[in-house]
Design a protein around this motif. Structure first.
Motif, mmCIF file in Angstrom:
data_model
loop_
_atom_site.group_PDB
_atom_site.id
_atom_site.type_symbol
_atom_site.label_atom_id
_atom_site.label_comp_id
_atom_site.label_asym_id
_atom_site.label_seq_id
_atom_site.Cartn_x
_atom_site.Cartn_y
_atom_site.Cartn_z
ATOM 1 N N GLY A 192 -72.944 46.904 -10.911
ATOM 2 C CA GLY A 192 -72.363 48.241 -11.010
ATOM 3 C C GLY A 192 -71.713 48.717 -9.726
ATOM 4 O O GLY A 192 -71.165 49.814 -9.680
ATOM 5 N N SER A 230 -66.143 43.155 -6.866
ATOM 6 C CA SER A 230 -66.567 44.137 -7.854
ATOM 7 C C SER A 230 -67.606 43.546 -8.787
ATOM 8 O O SER A 230 -67.448 42.425 -9.284
ATOM 9 C CB SER A 230 -65.350 44.615 -8.668
ATOM 10 N N SER A 278 -68.478 45.689 -11.282
ATOM 11 C CA SER A 278 -68.323 46.774 -12.261
ATOM 12 C C SER A 278 -67.110 46.472 -13.120
ATOM 13 O O SER A 278 -66.050 46.098 -12.611
ATOM 14 C CB SER A 278 -68.126 48.112 -11.550
ATOM 15 N N ALA A 279 -67.274 46.650 -14.424
ATOM 16 C CA ALA A 279 -66.150 46.437 -15.339
ATOM 17 C C ALA A 279 -65.104 47.537 -15.196
ATOM 18 O O ALA A 279 -63.950 47.369 -15.584
ATOM 19 C CB ALA A 279 -66.653 46.382 -16.777
ATOM 20 N N ASP A 280 -65.498 48.662 -14.613
ATOM 21 C CA ASP A 280 -64.602 49.824 -14.558
ATOM 22 C C ASP A 280 -63.598 49.753 -13.409
ATOM 23 O O ASP A 280 -62.518 50.330 -13.486
ATOM 24 C CB ASP A 280 -65.412 51.113 -14.409
ATOM 25 N N VAL A 281 -63.974 49.094 -12.335
ATOM 26 C CA VAL A 281 -63.115 49.089 -11.139
ATOM 27 C C VAL A 281 -62.864 47.646 -10.715
ATOM 28 O O VAL A 281 -63.737 46.993 -10.132
ATOM 29 C CB VAL A 281 -63.779 49.879 -9.989
ATOM 30 N N ASP A 304 -71.642 52.460 -5.509
ATOM 31 C CA ASP A 304 -71.574 52.455 -6.967
ATOM 32 C C ASP A 304 -70.130 52.712 -7.392
ATOM 33 O O ASP A 304 -69.470 53.616 -6.869
ATOM 34 C CB ASP A 304 -72.464 53.549 -7.552
ATOM 35 N N ALA A 305 -69.662 51.966 -8.359
ATOM 36 C CA ALA A 305 -68.296 52.158 -8.854
ATOM 37 C C ALA A 305 -68.098 53.586 -9.342
ATOM 38 O O ALA A 305 -67.013 54.161 -9.216
ATOM 39 C CB ALA A 305 -67.997 51.160 -9.972
ATOM 40 N N ALA A 306 -69.173 54.189 -9.876
ATOM 41 C CA ALA A 306 -69.059 55.558 -10.400
ATOM 42 C C ALA A 306 -68.770 56.568 -9.298
ATOM 43 O O ALA A 306 -68.287 57.675 -9.572
ATOM 44 C CB ALA A 306 -70.340 55.934 -11.131
ATOM 45 N N THR A 362 -63.101 56.706 -6.993
ATOM 46 C CA THR A 362 -62.034 57.134 -7.893
ATOM 47 C C THR A 362 -60.828 56.229 -7.670
ATOM 48 O O THR A 362 -60.347 56.101 -6.540
ATOM 49 C CB THR A 362 -61.622 58.589 -7.597
#
Lengths: 339, 339
Positions: free
Chosen positions: B40, B87, B89-92, B111-113, B116
């Motif tokens: 993550g 990374s 994280s799948a998001d970034v 954390d990727a969360a 931005t």
């Protein structure tokens, strides 16, 4: 209408601008002929007048767009109630009881539009200068609009045995506050806060620094502060306010008699850090809330859930002493003069 | 992901808590192994970091629920942008450019969360630390929500040649202000306020008392004040604010280096008389406005109606000097460090 062409009335004039604490010699009792009401005006025989700390500010020669200084040699002004004894207005008949802003005199001549007819069946007439008047409305607007109290809040009220503070503490509870803390001067007043005004904790600002007492009484901080004092009280409240906290500033009695500028709190940067809101108010901006407020407060007075106290001075000539007592913190509840 | 098990990065640590103005010796440049990103998380190579006056406050050991003190011996923190080089994280994805809050170091693992992803096609990447970053959002939230500007208002902006102030002055105009007044230190900056940042009047706080200059520039008073300074600026603004006036408090640079409590303005009673609102803000409470703001501000940058300036220091080792310069008022516009 009845003619009152020979009527003479007494009035209290500003004889001198006080430096520091006002003295009785700053006021003068004088007699003056009472003018005839003109078209649209009424003549009121005042029966009660209100004495409030903010009046000290108007004794100084400081220009203000909202509260202009009293004029030297002219009668003071302030809230009063009385009976209409002559009327040239179709809206306000002879015999009506009205509240208005020309106190400090036996008789007032004013535009009928500047008077409010009050309902003496709801409450004693002098209540319209206190709990049902600008005093009560100040507390109501402060805690519902200026610094709104939310369910579960910890609320701190300064000058809590005073006219505004005494109403505010009980109102905070009605609005859902979890804890209500008040400050006052001396053990007699703090005793009343706990026994009669329903506060959970009472701080005696004569017994020691208010900041330490507030920190003890509110270990988890406060959410709302009603400020009538300024100075050390405001600084202590800013330290104690939680993130997002709100302060309604309705007076600053600690500075009214100052003869030199009094530095403000040294912790204003906390306003930034804790995202606080400090908002000043003049009750004149909230007169539209009067009907809503009076409907509620008259019910609370009737059912006994709003405790009020009065300190009454008898006679217009005692009005200066009433103001001096009020400013010294000698009075409890609403300070009134019975004419 | 790529493995970076042997990666070592430099970071700036707090070596000592400054007393008064910080010195370069209060900072230490150190090397440390860069941890592997966990599930993550992402690993970012920082390319630019932001330097802001509020960081001085975090160098003191004063507990705060919002801005806790930097830890002695640990790296400082602050806004930064960089490239994702690993990374989990799948998001970034690797290759993305992100903004985040772990500046003052070559490499950040977070954390990727908490990052931005920014759009580098809209504007140069470092703009996301300035006009398109927390700096610009501070000005936007201050003048649209905290102390909203209305059509025809007179607006006073302190530290107007700084990162927030420079955006705020132009934003006030876009929001309908009739007159925008700025303050800065020295003729070079005040010249820029008039020539480049579009202010109608520029006050030089080094040239004399700010209160008299403000009274001259705003003979009919001001309606909105953006305060990054505190002290004499806040006092002058309170004197100048009209009835119902609003102040957004976003910083208090005049007090950051103070070694003893600095008394606040002596005219706080004017808050009551003039029904003023003073409201503190932390930009973190307004992150929900970022998309709306960036959409507008990117357009203004593209069409040239939002002028910005940068003071750039090259190299992580220059970051302490960048902060010291910023606090001394030596910089114009956004203070940045290019890593």
């Amino acid at each position: 209408m009845t003619s009152h062409s020979t009527l003479t009335g007494r009035e209290i004039r500003l004889a001198a601008r006080p430096v520091g604490e006002p003295a009785l010699t700053d006021f003068a009792l004088a007699e003056a002929p009472v003018p005839q009401p003109r078209d649209g005006q009424i003549l009121v025989r005042n029966t009660w007048m209100s004495v409030d700390p903010y009046m000290r500010g108007r004794m100084n020669d400081v220009p203000s767009p909202v509260l202009p200084p009293f004029k030297l040699g002219a009668p003071l002004e302030g809230s009063a109630v009385g009976e209409v004894i002559a009327s040239r207005s179709a809206d306000v008949p002879v015999g009506a009881t009205v509240s208005h802003f020309l106190g400090w005199r036996d008789y007032a001549v004013l535009d009928a539009a500047a008077a409010t007819v009050v309902d003496t069946a709801l409450a004693p007439v002098q209540a319209y200068l206190g709990a049902l008047g600008a005093t009560g409305l100040t507390a109501y607007a402060a805690l519902t609009d200026v610094a709104p109290v939310h369910e579960g809040d910890v609320v701190f009220v300064s000058a809590a045995a005073g006219a505004v503070g005494g109403v505010a503490g009980q109102l905070a509870r009605k609005l859902g506050a979890a804890k209500v803390i008040g400050s006052a001067g001396g053990p007699e007043k703090t005793g009343k806060l706990l026994a009669d005004f329903g506060f959970d904790a009472a701080l005696d600002h004569r017994a020691g620094p208010i900041a330490a007492q507030l920190a003890d009484a509110a270990p988890d901080g406060i959410d709302v502060y009603l400020d009538s004092v300024g100075g050390d009280h405001l600084e202590a409240a800013i330290d104690a306010l939680n993130v997002g906290g709100r302060a309604a500033l309705v007076g600053a009695i600690s500075g009214y008699n100052a003869t030199a500028p009094v530095p403000g709190p040294a912790n204003l940067v906390q306003i930034v850090y804790k995202q606080l809101t400090l908002r000043g108010m003049q009750v004149g901006a909230y007169l539209h809330l009067f009907p809503e407020y009076i409907a509620k407060a008259a019910g609370w007075l009737a059912d006994g859930t709003l405790h009020t106290e009065e300190t009454v001075y008898d006679g217009l000539d005692r009005a200066p002493a009433a103001l001096l007592g009020n400013l010294r913190g000698a009075n409890t509840g609403k300070t009134l003069v019975r004419l």
